[in-house]
Motif scaffolding. Structure first.
Motif, PDB file in Angstrom:
ATOM      1  N   PRO A  22       0.843  -1.140   0.053  1.00 18.21           N
ATOM      2  CA  PRO A  22       0.125  -0.008   0.045  1.00 18.21           C
ATOM      3  C   PRO A  22       0.801   1.208   0.208  1.00 18.21           C
ATOM      4  CG  PRO A  22      -0.057  -0.855   2.315  1.00 18.21           C
ATOM      5  CD  PRO A  22       0.798  -1.873   1.281  1.00 18.21           C
ATOM      6  N   PRO A  23       0.323   2.240  -0.584  1.00 18.62           N
ATOM      7  CA  PRO A  23       1.252   3.461  -0.633  1.00 18.62           C
ATOM      8  C   PRO A  23       1.394   4.193   0.736  1.00 18.62           C
ATOM      9  CG  PRO A  23      -0.979   3.922  -1.579  1.00 18.62           C
ATOM     10  CD  PRO A  23      -0.730   2.444  -1.445  1.00 18.62           C
ATOM     11  N   LYS A  24       2.510   4.679   0.957  1.00 20.44           N
ATOM     12  CA  LYS A  24       2.729   5.260   2.340  1.00 20.44           C
ATOM     13  C   LYS A  24       2.142   6.468   2.384  1.00 20.44           C
ATOM     14  CE  LYS A  24       5.565   2.017   3.821  1.00 20.44           C
ATOM     15  NZ  LYS A  24       4.993   1.345   4.917  1.00 20.44           N
ATOM     16  N   LYS A  25       1.747   7.119   3.443  1.00 23.61           N
ATOM     17  CA  LYS A  25       0.942   8.347   3.706  1.00 23.61           C
ATOM     18  C   LYS A  25       1.913   9.270   4.360  1.00 23.61           C
ATOM     19  CE  LYS A  25      -3.439   6.335   3.829  1.00 23.61           C
ATOM     20  NZ  LYS A  25      -4.690   5.916   4.625  1.00 23.61           N
ATOM     21  N   VAL A  26       2.883   9.055   5.502  1.00 20.02           N
ATOM     22  CA  VAL A  26       3.752   9.616   6.399  1.00 20.02           C
ATOM     23  C   VAL A  26       5.294   9.368   6.184  1.00 20.02           C
ATOM     24  CG1 VAL A  26       3.905  10.534   8.645  1.00 20.02           C
ATOM     25  CG2 VAL A  26       1.855   9.576   7.846  1.00 20.02           C
ATOM     26  N   LEU A  27       5.850  10.436   5.963  1.00 21.03           N
ATOM     27  CA  LEU A  27       7.084  10.305   6.166  1.00 21.03           C
ATOM     28  C   LEU A  27       7.718  10.860   7.519  1.00 21.03           C
ATOM     29  CD1 LEU A  27       9.842   9.806   4.236  1.00 21.03           C
ATOM     30  CD2 LEU A  27       9.870  12.277   3.658  1.00 21.03           C
ATOM     31  N   ARG A  49      12.695  10.208  -8.901  1.00 18.51           N
ATOM     32  CA  ARG A  49      11.980   9.078  -9.380  1.00 18.51           C
ATOM     33  C   ARG A  49      10.508   9.152  -9.318  1.00 18.51           C
ATOM     34  NH1 ARG A  49      16.848   8.788  -8.178  1.00 18.51           N
ATOM     35  NH2 ARG A  49      18.115   7.429  -9.522  1.00 18.51           N
ATOM     36  N   GLY A  50      10.123  10.331  -8.935  1.00 21.21           N
ATOM     37  CA  GLY A  50       8.413  10.638  -8.901  1.00 21.21           C
ATOM     38  C   GLY A  50       7.883   9.883  -7.788  1.00 21.21           C
ATOM     39  N   TYR A  51       8.476   9.327  -6.623  1.00 17.57           N
ATOM     40  CA  TYR A  51       7.781   8.763  -5.668  1.00 17.57           C
ATOM     41  C   TYR A  51       7.525   9.686  -4.703  1.00 17.57           C
ATOM     42  CZ  TYR A  51       6.942   5.428  -1.925  1.00 17.57           C
ATOM     43  OH  TYR A  51       6.165   4.679  -0.890  1.00 17.57           O
ATOM     44  N   ASN A  52       6.143  10.064  -4.713  1.00 19.82           N
ATOM     45  CA  ASN A  52       5.546  11.310  -3.829  1.00 19.82           C
ATOM     46  C   ASN A  52       4.393  10.861  -3.140  1.00 19.82           C
ATOM     47  OD1 ASN A  52       5.766  13.677  -2.501  1.00 19.82           O
ATOM     48  ND2 ASN A  52       4.772  14.552  -4.208  1.00 19.82           N
ATOM     49  N   PRO A  53       4.134   9.869  -2.329  1.00 18.10           N
ATOM     50  CA  PRO A  53       2.788   9.489  -1.853  1.00 18.10           C
ATOM     51  C   PRO A  53       2.346  10.287  -0.683  1.00 18.10           C
ATOM     52  CG  PRO A  53       4.286   7.823  -1.121  1.00 18.10           C
ATOM     53  CD  PRO A  53       5.070   8.892  -1.783  1.00 18.10           C
ATOM     54  N   TRP A  54       3.113  11.067  -0.038  1.00 15.45           N
ATOM     55  CA  TRP A  54       3.051  11.414   1.272  1.00 15.45           C
ATOM     56  C   TRP A  54       1.758  12.678   1.281  1.00 15.45           C
ATOM     57  CZ3 TRP A  54       6.032   8.126   2.549  1.00 15.45           C
ATOM     58  CH2 TRP A  54       7.246   8.000   1.925  1.00 15.45           C
ATOM     59  N   ARG A  55       1.073  12.405   2.591  1.00 16.03           N
ATOM     60  CA  ARG A  55       0.284  13.278   2.967  1.00 16.03           C
ATOM     61  C   ARG A  55       0.550  14.233   4.247  1.00 16.03           C
ATOM     62  NH1 ARG A  55      -4.688   9.626   4.398  1.00 16.03           N
ATOM     63  NH2 ARG A  55      -5.333  11.319   5.733  1.00 16.03           N
ATOM     64  N   LEU A  56       1.824  13.889   4.946  1.00 13.61           N
ATOM     65  CA  LEU A  56       2.372  14.331   5.851  1.00 13.61           C
ATOM     66  C   LEU A  56       3.951  13.897   6.035  1.00 13.61           C
ATOM     67  CD1 LEU A  56       1.919  16.135   8.758  1.00 13.61           C
ATOM     68  CD2 LEU A  56       1.409  13.888   9.907  1.00 13.61           C
ATOM     69  N   ILE A  57       4.608  14.932   6.457  1.00 11.53           N
ATOM     70  CA  ILE A  57       6.085  14.781   6.791  1.00 11.53           C
ATOM     71  C   ILE A  57       6.345  15.374   8.060  1.00 11.53           C
ATOM     72  CG2 ILE A  57       8.418  15.425   6.351  1.00 11.53           C
ATOM     73  CD1 ILE A  57       7.486  15.830   3.250  1.00 11.53           C
ATOM     74  N   ILE A  58       7.109  14.571   8.871  1.00 14.60           N
ATOM     75  CA  ILE A  58       7.547  14.800  10.391  1.00 14.60           C
ATOM     76  C   ILE A  58       8.738  14.632  10.524  1.00 14.60           C
ATOM     77  CG2 ILE A  58       6.894  14.330  12.628  1.00 14.60           C
ATOM     78  CD1 ILE A  58       4.548  12.859  12.211  1.00 14.60           C
ATOM     79  N   ALA A  71       9.569  19.054   0.870  1.00 14.42           N
ATOM     80  CA  ALA A  71       8.167  19.441   0.844  1.00 14.42           C
ATOM     81  C   ALA A  71       7.731  20.821  -0.142  1.00 14.42           C
ATOM     82  CB  ALA A  71       7.411  19.664   2.183  1.00 14.42           C
ATOM     83  N   ALA A  72       8.822  21.514  -0.062  1.00 16.68           N
ATOM     84  CA  ALA A  72       8.873  22.685  -1.061  1.00 16.68           C
ATOM     85  C   ALA A  72       9.410  22.460  -2.492  1.00 16.68           C
ATOM     86  CB  ALA A  72       9.432  24.200  -0.348  1.00 16.68           C
ATOM     87  N   ASP A 204       0.915   1.557  11.427  1.00  9.68           N
ATOM     88  CA  ASP A 204       2.157   1.418  11.129  1.00  9.68           C
ATOM     89  C   ASP A 204       2.473   1.255   9.568  1.00  9.68           C
ATOM     90  OD1 ASP A 204       2.762   1.030  13.701  1.00  9.68           O
ATOM     91  OD2 ASP A 204       3.072  -1.130  13.648  1.00  9.68           O
ATOM     92  N   ARG A 205       1.457   0.545   8.762  1.00 15.88           N
ATOM     93  CA  ARG A 205       1.455   0.471   7.493  1.00 15.88           C
ATOM     94  C   ARG A 205       1.794   1.896   6.795  1.00 15.88           C
ATOM     95  NH1 ARG A 205      -2.257  -3.709   5.260  1.00 15.88           N
ATOM     96  NH2 ARG A 205      -0.836  -3.809   3.474  1.00 15.88           N
ATOM     97  N   ASP A 206       1.262   2.809   7.197  1.00 20.25           N
ATOM     98  CA  ASP A 206       1.225   4.183   6.642  1.00 20.25           C
ATOM     99  C   ASP A 206       2.559   4.992   6.394  1.00 20.25           C
ATOM    100  OD1 ASP A 206      -1.594   4.109   5.998  1.00 20.25           O
ATOM    101  OD2 ASP A 206      -1.972   4.813   7.903  1.00 20.25           O
ATOM    102  N   ILE A 207       3.325   4.232   7.566  1.00 16.20           N
ATOM    103  CA  ILE A 207       4.529   5.349   7.777  1.00 16.20           C
ATOM    104  C   ILE A 207       5.895   4.682   7.033  1.00 16.20           C
ATOM    105  CG2 ILE A 207       6.019   6.142   9.593  1.00 16.20           C
ATOM    106  CD1 ILE A 207       3.504   5.699  11.553  1.00 16.20           C
ATOM    107  N   LEU A 208       6.593   5.515   6.688  1.00 11.89           N
ATOM    108  CA  LEU A 208       8.154   5.100   6.295  1.00 11.89           C
ATOM    109  C   LEU A 208       8.973   5.988   7.151  1.00 11.89           C
ATOM    110  CD1 LEU A 208      10.339   4.091   4.554  1.00 11.89           C
ATOM    111  CD2 LEU A 208      10.019   5.905   2.980  1.00 11.89           C
TER     112      LEU A 208
END
Length: 315
Positions: A22-27, A49-58, A71-72, A204-208
């Protein structure tokens, strides 16, 4: 991001789902001073490589600074800073270690150089991006234990938040005032802020998470001499809780990573065992090597998601 980039990012997210990931959501990004060059390499590879599934970065400390540049869509700002200006004597001044009125880390210069000058970090874009960055800092109190504060690029003063998050005790002599708080290095209380993502309802599965230490690394107690430096500089009674936090930090860090590695199913990208960059490294060869190790680690991660060899190798 232009239409082609968005389409490519969407395609790769679909591709990863087809492979059962599943695509990740949080970095989540660890701090670590100059060790952040590994983060820069990972995020440069993701961007290329165009990998940008994030909804949030912490991010904490260097992780917050590099994550905000990413993010910018300006990861080059962090990358180039770590390769050039931050290696100069303008930022790290070890000669000030016994001069308590002088900073060892010149964060005021860093903020002015990389964040506030015209043409630097795009604050307007960060205010409106669909992927906000949570910047972790620590609140200092005279009469109560220290605690984390989580600032957002959507609503808080971004330059001050980034400065506070990187204000390492002793290396930066002051706290950073913001609103009614006195702030300092986010790593003091939350060096790898994956628990914040869990508290916000992500699984857990949402996070990288991306670490700046090899897998299995655990901190030891501060040496006698480092402890003496802290105790001498923060000797007044008003710093009693700060001294306690610094003394207990190694245990906090180790418990956090014990739980991450033993109790959670969170994906983590680690530097290799031969990673040679530390918090204050100023050797250009080691910095370049650390960046390339970050790129390689990101490629391996993407390959594991089902990206084909040509996609992973391309830039």
């Amino acid at each position: 991001m232009n239409f082609v980039s968005r389409l490519l990012s969407h395609y790769r997210s679909v591709q990863s789902r087809l492979h059962g990931f599943p695509p990740k959501k949080v970095l989540v990004l660890e701090g670590g001073g100059m060790r952040g060059i590994f983060l820069a390499g990972v995020l440069q590879a993701f961007m290329d490589r165009g990998y940008n599934p994030w909804r949030l970065i912490i991010g904490t400390s260097a992780g917050a600074l590099i994550g905000t540049a990413y993010a910018a869509r300006q990861i080059y700002l962090a990358r180039d800073a770590l390769f050039s200006e931050l290696l100069s004597g303008q930022f790290i001044r070890m000669t000030n270690i016994f001069r308590p009125e002088k900073h060892i880390l010149n964060l005021d210069w860093m903020v002015d150089r990389f964040i506030e000058q015209k043409g630097a970090l795009d604050i307007r874009k960060l205010r409106t991006t669909a992927c906000p960055v949570i910047i972790v800092a620590t609140c200092f109190y005279e009469h109560a234990p220290l605690q984390s504060i989580y600032l957002s690029t959507n609503r808080d003063d971004i330059p001050l938040a980034l400065k506070a998050s990187a204000a390492i005790p002793f290396l930066y002599r002051n706290f950073v005032p913001y609103r009614n708080e006195m702030l300092m290095d986010g790593s003091v209380c939350d060096p790898m802020p994956y628990k914040k993502a869990l508290e916000m309802g992500f699984s857990d599965r949402d996070i990288l998470a991306v670490s700046t230490r090899p897998k299995g690394y655990r901190k030891e107690r501060e040496s006698f001499w480092v402890k003496r430096l802290y105790e001498s500089y923060y000797k007044d009674e008003q710093y009693q809780h700060l001294r306690s936090a610094l003394e207990a930090h190694y245990g906090l860090y180790n418990r956090l990573f014990d739980e991450l590695e033993q109790e959670h199913d969170i994906d983590v990208i680690y530097p290799p065992d031969e990673f040679r960059v530390n918090r204050l490294t100023r050797n250009e060869g080691k910095i370049l090597e650390g960046f390339e190790q970050g790129v390689d680690a990101a490629r391996n991660y993407l390959y594991g998601l089902g990206f084909n060899a040509e996609e992973v190798a391309g830039g």
